[in-house]
Design an enzyme around this catalytic site. Structure first.
Site, short mmCIF file in Angstrom:
data_model
loop_
_atom_site.label_atom_id
_atom_site.label_comp_id
_atom_site.label_asym_id
_atom_site.label_seq_id
_atom_site.Cartn_x
_atom_site.Cartn_y
_atom_site.Cartn_z
N GLN A 1 0.84 -1.21 0.00
CA GLN A 1 0.00 0.00 0.00
C GLN A 1 0.87 1.25 0.00
OE1 GLN A 1 -2.72 -0.59 3.29
NE2 GLN A 1 -3.85 -2.17 2.18
N ASP B 1 -1.74 -11.85 4.58
CA ASP B 1 -3.17 -11.90 4.92
C ASP B 1 -3.64 -13.33 5.23
OD1 ASP B 1 -3.23 -9.20 4.59
OD2 ASP B 1 -3.97 -9.29 2.52
O1 SPQ Z 1 -7.17 -3.05 2.42
P1 SPQ Z 1 -6.84 -3.58 3.77
O2 SPQ Z 1 -7.91 -3.25 4.75
O3 SPQ Z 1 -5.48 -3.15 4.26
O4 SPQ Z 1 -6.82 -5.20 3.62
C1 SPQ Z 1 -5.87 -6.24 3.92
C2 SPQ Z 1 -6.75 -7.56 4.05
O5 SPQ Z 1 -6.52 -8.39 4.92
O6 SPQ Z 1 -7.62 -7.70 3.20
C3 SPQ Z 1 -5.02 -6.01 5.17
F1 SPQ Z 1 -5.63 -5.94 6.26
O7 SPQ Z 1 -5.01 -6.51 2.80
C4 SPQ Z 1 -3.94 -5.65 2.38
C5 SPQ Z 1 -2.61 -6.38 2.56
O8 SPQ Z 1 -2.40 -6.77 3.89
C6 SPQ Z 1 -4.16 -5.34 0.92
C7 SPQ Z 1 -2.95 -4.83 0.23
C8 SPQ Z 1 -3.07 -4.21 -1.11
O9 SPQ Z 1 -4.08 -4.45 -1.81
O10 SPQ Z 1 -2.12 -3.49 -1.50
C9 SPQ Z 1 -1.67 -4.96 0.78
C10 SPQ Z 1 -1.43 -5.52 2.11
O11 SPQ Z 1 -1.27 -4.46 3.04
P2 SPQ Z 1 0.16 -3.74 3.28
O12 SPQ Z 1 -0.06 -2.82 4.43
O13 SPQ Z 1 1.10 -4.86 3.61
O14 SPQ Z 1 0.55 -3.04 2.07
#
Ligand code: SPQ
Length: 424
Positions: A169, A310
């Site tokens: 993200q 996840d």
């Molecule tokens: O979107 P959100 O709420 O952060 O969702 C999660 C999930 O479990 O569905 C995390 F809680 O997924 C993220 C993932 O952990 C989705 C994501 C992406 O689409 O880029 C990346 C991951 O988060 P991060 O913080 O590691 O970049």
């Protein structure tokens, strides 16, 4: 809600819903492109509907038809319109963080916020690099949390950024801002994270270079509307992989599952634990078949963690039924998800009889523990709720009562119906 317990012999073929990460990004790139984008197998779940809602508020025409979503692109970042109200992302971390990058160079101000969980998740990991690029961002009480106010009218400049956390993200928000900056942005990742934003840039006709942990991107690119076929979400498939492996005398076939190598850590873990899993892959997706198996504990750490971040709650459940000990480390990111997933997994599975110890950066799980009935909660976290339903299937005695079961609608609205369809 009373969960389904005490099952054997579950068999079936399942097509899991569309990938959440890819669904979000297909709306975002479709909105920024010139012309129409048609999205097939879009994930019609709360998080992705929040993304649609936010882009409609930014003046993008988006139609939800029976079998596809059509996005009428506004032809670049400057085509987005000043929203008439705050932009509410519900429970979706991906929406708020990527949006911060998309609006970092806007000509107007915008306020981004979400539910209680979103307001507790760190946003400064995104605002800091964006500020270095020239964005002006205020977080609530300057503490790094939502609501986040983005001030408009800033010219962004490119950046060389060393990522302090492994986060797709954060990387994606910087990439969206980099597309609005002059010159080349270089991001060096701590560990390789999911590369769906990079893949989308290429799909929509842009250019980006990925080499090991380094990503390079030049600004001022133009995108053209596309036909996007979203594969099934491996993070949703993971719950049925676990069901097939753990419920006695079961076999489950999952079709059209996305197999991007930055997401397939769970398959590597299942194979290393001795799970009976076969996979037939085509270019982007494939079929996964699993059967009830005797599993072996293992250590999960390092570069593998972002490839299954996840899936760690459901992997923890696998470990409770495996022979020996499983150690999960280097996973401190679990503390800043929809809930603190280290604590939630440890507390709720322990209530059901698991032998599990939370650590600073993961979990230690001693296997072969029978699970029993209990009153548990999802903490409003979809992945904890779904993991607990799979755990309940293994309970021979007693009832399992799940609080906040409705959270599963964030990524898998008909999850409980699919479980029921496997019975009988
Ligand atoms: O979107 P959100 O709420 O952060 O969702 C999660 C999930 O479990 O569905 C995390 F809680 O997924 C993220 C993932 O952990 C989705 C994501 C992406 O689409 O880029 C990346 C991951 O988060 P991060 O913080 O590691 O970049």
């Amino acid at each position: 809600m009373k969960l389904i317990t005490n099952q054997t012999g579950l068999k079936g073929i399942i097509e899991v819903p569309g990938d959440k990460s890819i669904s979000h990004r297909s709306i975002m790139f479709g909105a920024l492109a010139e012309g129409k984008t048609r999205i097939h197998h879009f994930l019609e779940a709360e998080d992705c509907l929040s993304t649609i809602d936010v882009f409609q508020k930014l003046g993008v025409k988006i139609e939800r038809l029976d079998s596809e979503v059509v996005v009428h692109g506004v032809g670049g970042f400057q085509g987005l319109k000043r929203p008439m109200s705050d932009l509410y992302v519900g429970n979706s971390g991906t929406t708020i963080r990527l949006l911060m990058g998309i609006l970092a160079g806007a000509s107007f101000d915008a306020v981004l916020t979400g539910d209680d969980s979103i307001q507790k998740r760190p946003m400064n990991r995104v605002s800091k690099p964006l500020e270095q690029m020239g964005a002006r961002i205020e977080t609530k009480d300057n503490a790094g949390f939502a609501p986040v106010r983005l001030h408009g009218g800033n010219q962004l400049s490119s950046i060389h950024y060393e990522m302090p956390v492994a986060s797709a993200q954060v990387k994606s928000a910087i990439l969206f801002a980099a597309l609005q900056a002059d010159g080349e942005t270089v991001i060096h990742e701590k560990e390789k994270t999911r590369n769906h934003t990079e893949e989308m840039i290429r799909l929509f006709g842009g250019e980006i270079h990925e080499e090991g942990l380094t990503v390079r991107l030049s600004g001022n690119q133009r995108f053209t509307g596309q036909e996007v076929l979203v594969p099934g979400d491996i993070s949703s498939a993971a719950f049925f992989i676990a069901l097939g492996l753990l419920v006695p005398d079961s076999s489950v076939c999952l079709t059209n599952v996305g197999l991007n190598p930055t997401r397939t850590g769970i398959l590597d873990v299942v194979e290393a634990m001795g799970g009976k899993l076969t996979k037939e892959a085509s270019t982007f997706s494939g079929t996964i078949q699993v059967e009830t198996s005797n599993l072996q504990g293992m250590t999960i750490e390092g570069a593998l963690i972002p490839r299954l971040i996840d899936e760690l709650p459901i992997i923890a459940l696998l470990a409770t039924q495996a022979e020996g000990e499983t150690i999960i480390r280097d996973a401190e990111e679990l503390k800043v998800k929809e809930t603190n997933r280290i604590d939630a997994v440890a507390k709720e599975l322990a209530k059901m009889g698991a032998d599990i110890t939370p650590t600073e950066d993961g979990l230690i799980i001693r296997g072969k523990t029978p699970l029993h009935g209990a009153k548990v909660t999802s903490y409003g976290d979809h992945r904890i709720g779904m993991m607990l339903q799979i755990a309940a299937l293994l309970v021979k005695e007693g009832e399992v009562e799940l609080e906040k079961a409705e959270a599963v609608a964030v990524s898998y609205p008909n999850f409980f119906e699919v479980i029921k369809s496997l019975i009988g």
